[in-house]
Design a protein around this motif. Structure first.
Motif, PDB file in Angstrom:
ATOM      1  N   ALA B  20      -4.420 -17.750  28.298  1.00 18.96           N
ATOM      2  CA  ALA B  20      -4.895 -16.384  28.087  1.00 18.96           C
ATOM      3  C   ALA B  20      -5.632 -16.248  26.772  1.00 18.96           C
ATOM      4  CB  ALA B  20      -3.717 -15.429  28.131  1.00 18.96           C
ATOM      5  N   ALA B  21      -5.338 -17.126  25.815  1.00 17.76           N
ATOM      6  CA  ALA B  21      -5.983 -16.994  24.516  1.00 17.76           C
ATOM      7  C   ALA B  21      -7.090 -18.016  24.321  1.00 17.76           C
ATOM      8  CB  ALA B  21      -4.952 -17.109  23.417  1.00 17.76           C
ATOM      9  N   THR B  22      -7.583 -18.563  25.408  1.00 19.08           N
ATOM     10  CA  THR B  22      -8.737 -19.461  25.305  1.00 19.08           C
ATOM     11  C   THR B  22     -10.001 -18.660  25.559  1.00 19.08           C
ATOM     12  OG1 THR B  22      -7.469 -21.382  26.028  1.00 19.08           O
ATOM     13  CG2 THR B  22      -9.844 -21.511  26.265  1.00 19.08           C
ATOM     14  N   LEU B  23     -10.934 -18.835  24.679  1.00 23.39           N
ATOM     15  CA  LEU B  23     -12.186 -18.108  24.757  1.00 23.39           C
ATOM     16  C   LEU B  23     -13.185 -18.970  25.534  1.00 23.39           C
ATOM     17  CD1 LEU B  23     -13.290 -15.504  23.400  1.00 23.39           C
ATOM     18  CD2 LEU B  23     -13.885 -16.919  21.429  1.00 23.39           C
ATOM     19  N   VAL B  24     -13.853 -18.381  26.530  1.00 21.09           N
ATOM     20  CA  VAL B  24     -14.806 -19.168  27.314  1.00 21.09           C
ATOM     21  C   VAL B  24     -16.206 -18.592  27.102  1.00 21.09           C
ATOM     22  CG1 VAL B  24     -15.393 -20.097  29.574  1.00 21.09           C
ATOM     23  CG2 VAL B  24     -13.008 -19.595  29.026  1.00 21.09           C
ATOM     24  N   TYR B  25     -17.086 -19.439  26.605  1.00 23.07           N
ATOM     25  CA  TYR B  25     -18.457 -19.021  26.285  1.00 23.07           C
ATOM     26  C   TYR B  25     -19.424 -19.624  27.293  1.00 23.07           C
ATOM     27  CZ  TYR B  25     -22.819 -18.595  23.567  1.00 23.07           C
ATOM     28  OH  TYR B  25     -24.093 -18.303  23.146  1.00 23.07           O
ATOM     29  N   GLY B  26     -20.366 -18.829  27.742  1.00 20.30           N
ATOM     30  CA  GLY B  26     -21.405 -19.319  28.643  1.00 20.30           C
ATOM     31  C   GLY B  26     -22.619 -19.717  27.834  1.00 20.30           C
ATOM     32  N   GLY B  27     -22.770 -21.011  27.608  1.00 18.97           N
ATOM     33  CA  GLY B  27     -23.911 -21.502  26.826  1.00 18.97           C
ATOM     34  C   GLY B  27     -25.125 -21.703  27.712  1.00 18.97           C
ATOM     35  N   ASN B  28     -26.312 -21.708  27.108  1.00 12.63           N
ATOM     36  CA  ASN B  28     -27.531 -21.829  27.916  1.00 12.63           C
ATOM     37  C   ASN B  28     -27.908 -23.275  28.208  1.00 12.63           C
ATOM     38  OD1 ASN B  28     -28.452 -22.723  25.496  1.00 12.63           O
ATOM     39  ND2 ASN B  28     -29.962 -21.124  25.183  1.00 12.63           N
ATOM     40  N   GLY B  29     -26.967 -24.165  28.054  1.00 16.08           N
ATOM     41  CA  GLY B  29     -27.230 -25.566  28.368  1.00 16.08           C
ATOM     42  C   GLY B  29     -26.149 -26.409  27.739  1.00 16.08           C
ATOM     43  N   PHE B 254     -17.846 -14.448  27.213  1.00 16.37           N
ATOM     44  CA  PHE B 254     -19.029 -13.941  26.521  1.00 16.37           C
ATOM     45  C   PHE B 254     -20.179 -14.932  26.650  1.00 16.37           C
ATOM     46  CE2 PHE B 254     -18.486 -15.866  22.024  1.00 16.37           C
ATOM     47  CZ  PHE B 254     -17.551 -16.799  22.446  1.00 16.37           C
ATOM     48  N   ALA B 255     -21.385 -14.397  26.520  1.00 17.00           N
ATOM     49  CA  ALA B 255     -22.559 -15.251  26.709  1.00 17.00           C
ATOM     50  C   ALA B 255     -23.746 -14.667  25.957  1.00 17.00           C
ATOM     51  CB  ALA B 255     -22.906 -15.363  28.190  1.00 17.00           C
ATOM     52  N   SER B 256     -24.670 -15.548  25.619  1.00 15.50           N
ATOM     53  CA  SER B 256     -25.903 -15.119  24.943  1.00 15.50           C
ATOM     54  C   SER B 256     -27.092 -15.401  25.848  1.00 15.50           C
ATOM     55  CB  SER B 256     -26.087 -15.893  23.636  1.00 15.50           C
ATOM     56  OG  SER B 256     -25.002 -15.673  22.792  1.00 15.50           O
ATOM     57  N   ILE B 490     -51.697 -12.080  15.966  1.00 16.00           N
ATOM     58  CA  ILE B 490     -51.301 -10.697  16.245  1.00 16.00           C
ATOM     59  C   ILE B 490     -49.803 -10.681  16.533  1.00 16.00           C
ATOM     60  CG2 ILE B 490     -51.687  -8.670  17.700  1.00 16.00           C
ATOM     61  CD1 ILE B 490     -54.328  -9.903  18.592  1.00 16.00           C
ATOM     62  N   PRO B 491     -48.986 -10.133  15.615  1.00 19.32           N
ATOM     63  CA  PRO B 491     -47.551 -10.042  15.926  1.00 19.32           C
ATOM     64  C   PRO B 491     -47.354  -9.069  17.090  1.00 19.32           C
ATOM     65  CG  PRO B 491     -47.999  -9.593  13.598  1.00 19.32           C
ATOM     66  CD  PRO B 491     -49.304  -9.538  14.316  1.00 19.32           C
ATOM     67  N   MET B 492     -46.778  -9.545  18.168  1.00 23.65           N
ATOM     68  CA  MET B 492     -46.598  -8.693  19.348  1.00 23.65           C
ATOM     69  C   MET B 492     -45.251  -7.995  19.330  1.00 23.65           C
ATOM     70  SD  MET B 492     -49.233  -8.894  21.453  1.00 23.65           S
ATOM     71  CE  MET B 492     -48.576  -8.470  23.043  1.00 23.65           C
ATOM     72  N   VAL B 493     -44.179  -8.759  19.104  1.00 21.66           N
ATOM     73  CA  VAL B 493     -42.838  -8.170  19.145  1.00 21.66           C
ATOM     74  C   VAL B 493     -41.859  -8.900  18.225  1.00 21.66           C
ATOM     75  CG1 VAL B 493     -42.841  -7.329  21.531  1.00 21.66           C
ATOM     76  CG2 VAL B 493     -42.156  -9.659  21.053  1.00 21.66           C
ATOM     77  N   HIS B 494     -40.835  -8.160  17.860  1.00 22.46           N
ATOM     78  CA  HIS B 494     -39.624  -8.761  17.295  1.00 22.46           C
ATOM     79  C   HIS B 494     -38.526  -8.333  18.261  1.00 22.46           C
ATOM     80  CE1 HIS B 494     -41.862  -9.545  13.651  1.00 22.46           C
ATOM     81  NE2 HIS B 494     -42.263  -8.289  13.658  1.00 22.46           N
ATOM     82  N   SER B 495     -37.994  -9.271  19.004  1.00 20.31           N
ATOM     83  CA  SER B 495     -37.069  -8.887  20.084  1.00 20.31           C
ATOM     84  C   SER B 495     -35.617  -9.037  19.656  1.00 20.31           C
ATOM     85  CB  SER B 495     -37.318  -9.753  21.312  1.00 20.31           C
ATOM     86  OG  SER B 495     -36.827 -11.049  21.085  1.00 20.31           O
ATOM     87  N   GLN B 496     -34.782  -8.275  20.328  1.00 23.16           N
ATOM     88  CA  GLN B 496     -33.337  -8.398  20.128  1.00 23.16           C
ATOM     89  C   GLN B 496     -32.783  -9.160  21.312  1.00 23.16           C
ATOM     90  OE1 GLN B 496     -32.276  -4.066  19.411  1.00 23.16           O
ATOM     91  NE2 GLN B 496     -30.815  -5.140  18.119  1.00 23.16           N
ATOM     92  N   PRO B 497     -32.395 -10.422  21.108  1.00 24.00           N
ATOM     93  CA  PRO B 497     -31.830 -11.179  22.238  1.00 24.00           C
ATOM     94  C   PRO B 497     -30.582 -10.478  22.764  1.00 24.00           C
ATOM     95  CG  PRO B 497     -32.328 -12.624  20.398  1.00 24.00           C
ATOM     96  CD  PRO B 497     -32.483 -11.225  19.897  1.00 24.00           C
ATOM     97  N   LEU B 498     -30.478 -10.428  24.088  1.00 27.61           N
ATOM     98  CA  LEU B 498     -29.346  -9.730  24.708  1.00 27.61           C
ATOM     99  C   LEU B 498     -28.177 -10.688  24.929  1.00 27.61           C
ATOM    100  CD1 LEU B 498     -28.127  -7.227  26.139  1.00 27.61           C
ATOM    101  CD2 LEU B 498     -29.218  -8.030  28.245  1.00 27.61           C
ATOM    102  N   ALA B 499     -27.020 -10.266  24.462  1.00 30.28           N
ATOM    103  CA  ALA B 499     -25.783 -11.000  24.735  1.00 30.28           C
ATOM    104  C   ALA B 499     -24.821 -10.001  25.366  1.00 30.28           C
ATOM    105  CB  ALA B 499     -25.215 -11.572  23.448  1.00 30.28           C
ATOM    106  N   ALA B 500     -23.737 -10.496  25.928  1.00 26.60           N
ATOM    107  CA  ALA B 500     -22.748  -9.582  26.524  1.00 26.60           C
ATOM    108  C   ALA B 500     -21.380 -10.241  26.505  1.00 26.60           C
ATOM    109  CB  ALA B 500     -23.145  -9.235  27.955  1.00 26.60           C
ATOM    110  N   ALA B 501     -20.367  -9.403  26.537  1.00 28.16           N
ATOM    111  CA  ALA B 501     -18.992  -9.913  26.511  1.00 28.16           C
ATOM    112  C   ALA B 501     -18.132  -9.053  27.422  1.00 28.16           C
ATOM    113  CB  ALA B 501     -18.447  -9.882  25.095  1.00 28.16           C
TER     114      ALA B 501
END
Lengths: 345, 527
Positions: B20-29, B254-256, B490-501
């Motif tokens: 129950a106290a193990t944290l599981v992270y979804g990595g992108n690779g 949780f994942a990024s 031309i700087p187009m954007v500064h984005s906020q990467p979406l993560a969730a938990a």
């Protein structure tokens, strides 16, 4: 038969050496070099030149003609030397021996491919048989429609769809991976369903099986459709043959005529196609393994190609060629079992 | 038989839940390697950050330097020499002591091609040293001149020139400090799945199942805040949609790196919390000086005015991006010039007139290359490129959209004749403007636009040597003005990467720098 097998094995060896040369040259001829792929957005001419040298990729491909005294100070002779001594080299950045990766990843792909083929046959064969025996009926239309859908649905989309409905909405199966987090299984064959049983852990086998279902259906969808189509057309052709009509005229039961007389002959083209599918399954596994986080050969090779990881691409392609050669040999040998008229010399 | 199957089924149902106290992270690779200094990919660094500490750390959720394995650091007035006072009574996870010898051992591996246990002949490259610190010992461009042990807990880095950012560079997650004993004992295997990486970090290595997951356990001897979970499993889930599926199914915590279009799906799920990472990147469009039309400043400025950047940012990032005139992300807004407008005003009519005044009343034709891969700063490059092309066609510019394999794309942008216009971006390594401007306007990095005036290089050098934020702001505001008016990028954007938990995951504060230690995360009522 023995001579035939030996001859085929000898030919396979020549094919593998040929493939090693071809793949070695082809990966280097690909535009985009490993240093640039590794550096990514950081790549600039200076950093690329420095890393290329560090990786030893500034040396000639096959022979160092510029320095006759060091003729073999080139990339391929070094690679071949390693391969012949049983070393398939290491991943360029990861430094993980390619042989180790093959050992851990091939059983995963094999398990998935076998399960996919099982699904393809268990659904495709009956569908094809029913469609042939009930030609132009609702069943025929249904089987034909299912095959059409199976062939035309993109694997990537089908995988995500299955995962969403059966894992997220219904919660019947896990969305991806091979085993649940926290499950520890010491591999024997590397195929988790089998290893669970061999280790006396049916609970682990069951867990592995639940993880296997969705990727197997996804990967097996196209072979299933092709198997159904081939079975239907092959069986229809055989059912129109004189000897089948004769068997029927002799008063044999229709089931006996179909199963014993027609099916056996109808199976030859089906076996050929199933054999060819083995190679395609390795290719198809790229997408399925990526979607389902399946730690197999497909996703590994795909990453290596994107990252221009030469040793991994070389080792992976040579190994895949070996697998396809062996499967084709097995398919050729199985013809004799199905049709006694076929003999090998 | 039925009983057997039932038992197996019930056991398997229970198997699905780890401790129950193990944290599981979804990595992108999957990590490339767990050896510090030798990789730059995000997921390797994420795992490494749990195992290793760096000399300098960063305040949660910011780029502000705070003590790490060094409790303090100071420079000489010219910033050509930096002395680090090391933390005492710290042990590696294998029980060996952390001290100046350990720092020297690790940094010499990174910097000195002849260092013992550097394994350069076995494929180690440490290319990040070239990128962030100019190269290796003996290179003309190398930033480090010497590394000296002053006593058991004091180390001095002598540099080839004034460099005020050295401590934060040394603190970036590339440069974790590993146990010398472990590296010497494990040799060239170190960092691979067959090895046991050892650091001083909050979690220690348990296993790495190739292609599947890395498992870590809490290091209860950690010198900092003790981990509040038993362990962490970092799973490899390459596909972003599948990471979202796993989150929704509750098989990861949780994942990024979720796509911006997942925001609605995350927000509509009561079991999930959207976690917005601070923006620390820039996605931009570059224009090549070798194209005779784009070489004209008025043309480049007209194109800047013709692109509806705000609409593109809203349309493709779901509100998770800002668009402005700066090459720097908003957290470094202090380095922007107050004389520069917030951005070129979107005004197609004025842009069309500027083009006509520049000699192109009927527009012109240009190749515009878009990235074949997704990045947080450009999650869907092709549709974004199409939107830019549509905007430019409104002022008469015919845009030919083109792309190619990523490795070739990166190669061709720097080769003759280069790309006319192309999309690219940058995610920061450390919290200093030099990391952004230097990466794309630096002497080695400008071949793609063929614009490299001496004034720009002088400003970059001055910025690197400036010691205080005020002094830096004076220099970088000039750089901002210069690059804004030149309009090559031309700087187009500064984005906020979406993560969730999952909602039971508390205290997760993602770092703008890409990876943070997870020792403060706790699970409240998990499963």
């Amino acid at each position: 038969m023995g001579v035939f097998v030996l001859r085929r094995l000898w030919r396979t060896l020549l094919v593998l050496i040929g493939i090693s040369v071809v793949v070695f040259a082809f990966v280097r001829a690909l535009p985009g070099d490993p240093a640039t792929a590794i550096l990514g957005e950081r790549a600039n001419p200076e950093s690329v030149a420095r890393l290329t040298k560090q990786l030893g990729l500034d040396k000639p491909w096959f022979l160092n003609l510029a320095e006759p005294g060091r003729l073999f100070d080139a990339q391929y002779p070094k690679y071949l030397g390693k391969v012949l001594s049983g070393d398939l080299d290491k991943g360029q950045k990861s430094q993980i021996p390619v042989a180790d990766e093959l050992k851990s990843r091939f059983p995963a792909t094999l398990e998935l491919s076998l399960a996919a083929m099982f699904f393809a046959l268990i659904v495709g064969l009956p569908a094809g048989i029913v469609a042939a025996l009930r030609r132009n009926s609702v069943w025929d239309s249904l089987a034909t429609t299912i095959s059409l859908v199976g062939v035309s649905m993109p694997v990537f989309w089908l995988g995500l769809l299955l995962s969403y409905y059966f894992a997220v909405v219904l919660g019947w199966f896990p969305p991806s991976s091979r085993l649940s987090v926290g499950v520890d299984l010491q591999p024997l064959t590397g195929m988790d369903v089998l290893d669970g049983l061999l280790r006396g852990r049916p609970d682990v086998s069951w867990d592995a099986l639940r993880h296997l279902v969705l990727p197997a259906i996804t990967l097996g969808s196209i072979p299933m459709a092709i198997t159904a189509r081939i079975t239907r057309s092959s069986l229809l052709e055989v059912l129109g043959q004189d000897y089948v009509r004769t068997a029927k005229a002799k008063g044999l039961a229709p089931r006996l005529v179909t199963l014993k007389h027609a099916m056996r002959n109808a199976m030859l083209p089906v076996v050929t196609v199933v054999g060819l599918q083995a190679g395609l399954l390795l290719g198809g596994a790229v997408l399925t393994e990526t979607i389902f986080s399946w730690p197999g050969l497909g996703s590994w090779l795909y990453d290596a190609i994107s990252g221009r990881d030469y040793p991994v691409i070389q080792g992976g392609v040579i190994f895949a060629a070996l697998v396809v050669s062996v499967v084709n040999l097995a398919v050729d040998l199985s013809y004799a079992l199905l049709d006694p008229r076929i003999q090998y010399r | 038989m039925k009983k057997y199957i039932l038992t197996a089924f019930l056991s398997a149902s229970l198997l699905g839940s780890a401790s129950a106290a193990t944290l599981v992270y979804g990595g992108n690779g999957e990590p490339v390697s767990l050896e510090p200094g030798n990789v730059t990919d995000g997921i390797s660094l994420t795992v490494q950050r749990q195992i290793y500490d760096t000399l300098v750390d960063f305040k949660d959720g910011t780029t502000d330097a705070v003590p790490g394995l060094a409790v303090s650091w100071r420079s000489n007035p010219a910033a050509t020499s930096w002395t680090f006072n090391l933390r005492k009574n710290v042990k590696f996870q294998d029980g060996t002591p952390f001290n100046a010898d350990a720092v020297l051992f690790n940094w010499n591996r990174f910097w000195d091609p002849k260092a013992d246990s550097g394994f350069r002949d076995q494929g180690r490259t440490y290319e990040i040293m070239g990128d962030l610190l100019g190269g290796f010992k003996g290179d003309k461009t190398a930033v480090i001149k010497d590394i000296v042990k002053l006593d058991d807990y004091t180390v001095r880095f002598d540099l080839t020139g004034g460099n005020s950012v050295f401590p934060v560079v040394a603190g970036s997650s590339y440069f974790g400090i590993a146990s010398p004993t472990a590296i010497k004992a494990q040799g060239t295997k170190y960092g691979t799945p067959a090895s046991t990486p050892v650091g001083t970090g909050p979690f220690s290595f348990v296993s790495w199942k190739t292609g599947d997951a890395v498992t870590l356990k809490a290091n209860m001897s950690y010198w900092g805040t003790k981990p509040r979970v038993d362990g962490v499993v970092i799973r490899s889930i390459k596909d972003a949609s599948q990471r979202l599926n796993e989150l929704k199914a509750g098989t990861i915590d949780f994942a990024s790196d979720l796509t911006p279009d997942s925001l609605a799906a995350v927000r509509s799920d009561k079991a999930l919390t959207a976690v917005l990472k601070p923006s620390f990147n820039v996605g931009f469009v570059s224009m090549n000086n070798k194209n005779p039309i784009l070489a004209k400043q008025a043309v480049r400025q007209a194109l800047s005015m013709a692109i509806n950047k705000k609409a593109i940012a809203e349309g493709f990032w779901n509100g998770l991006a800002v668009s402005n005139s700066s090459f720097l992300p908003p957290v470094m807004g202090w380095a922007n010039s107050k004389d520069v407008p917030s951005d070129y005003k979107y005004d197609p009519a004025a842009a069309k007139k500027m083009l006509a005044d520049a000699g192109y009343p009927n527009g012109f034709s240009v190749d515009f290359w878009y990235m074949p891969v997704s990045r947080p700063y450009f999650p869907t490059p092709k549709p974004i490129a199409e939107a830019v092309a549509a905007d430019l066609s409104a002022i008469g510019v015919k845009v030919n959209l083109r792309t190619e394999d990523w490795a070739k794309y990166l190669q061709d942008r720097n080769k003759e004749p280069g790309f006319d216009m192309y999309m690219i971006g940058w995610t920061g390594d450390y919290g200093d403007p030099d990391n952004f401007y230097g990466a794309y306007y630096g002497a080695n990095a400008s071949d793609d636009i063929n614009y490299n005036p001496a004034s720009l290089q002088t400003l970059l050098e001055q910025g690197r040597a400036a010691l205080t934020q005020d002094a830096k702001a004076k220099v970088y505001s000039q750089l901002h003005k210069l690059t804004y008016e030149a309009a090559y990028r031309i700087p187009m954007v500064h984005s906020q990467p979406l993560a969730a938990a999952r909602t039971y995951v508390k205290n997760w504060v993602p770092s703008p720098l890409g990876s943070e230690a997870w020792n403060k995360i706790l699970l409240v009522g998990k499963r």
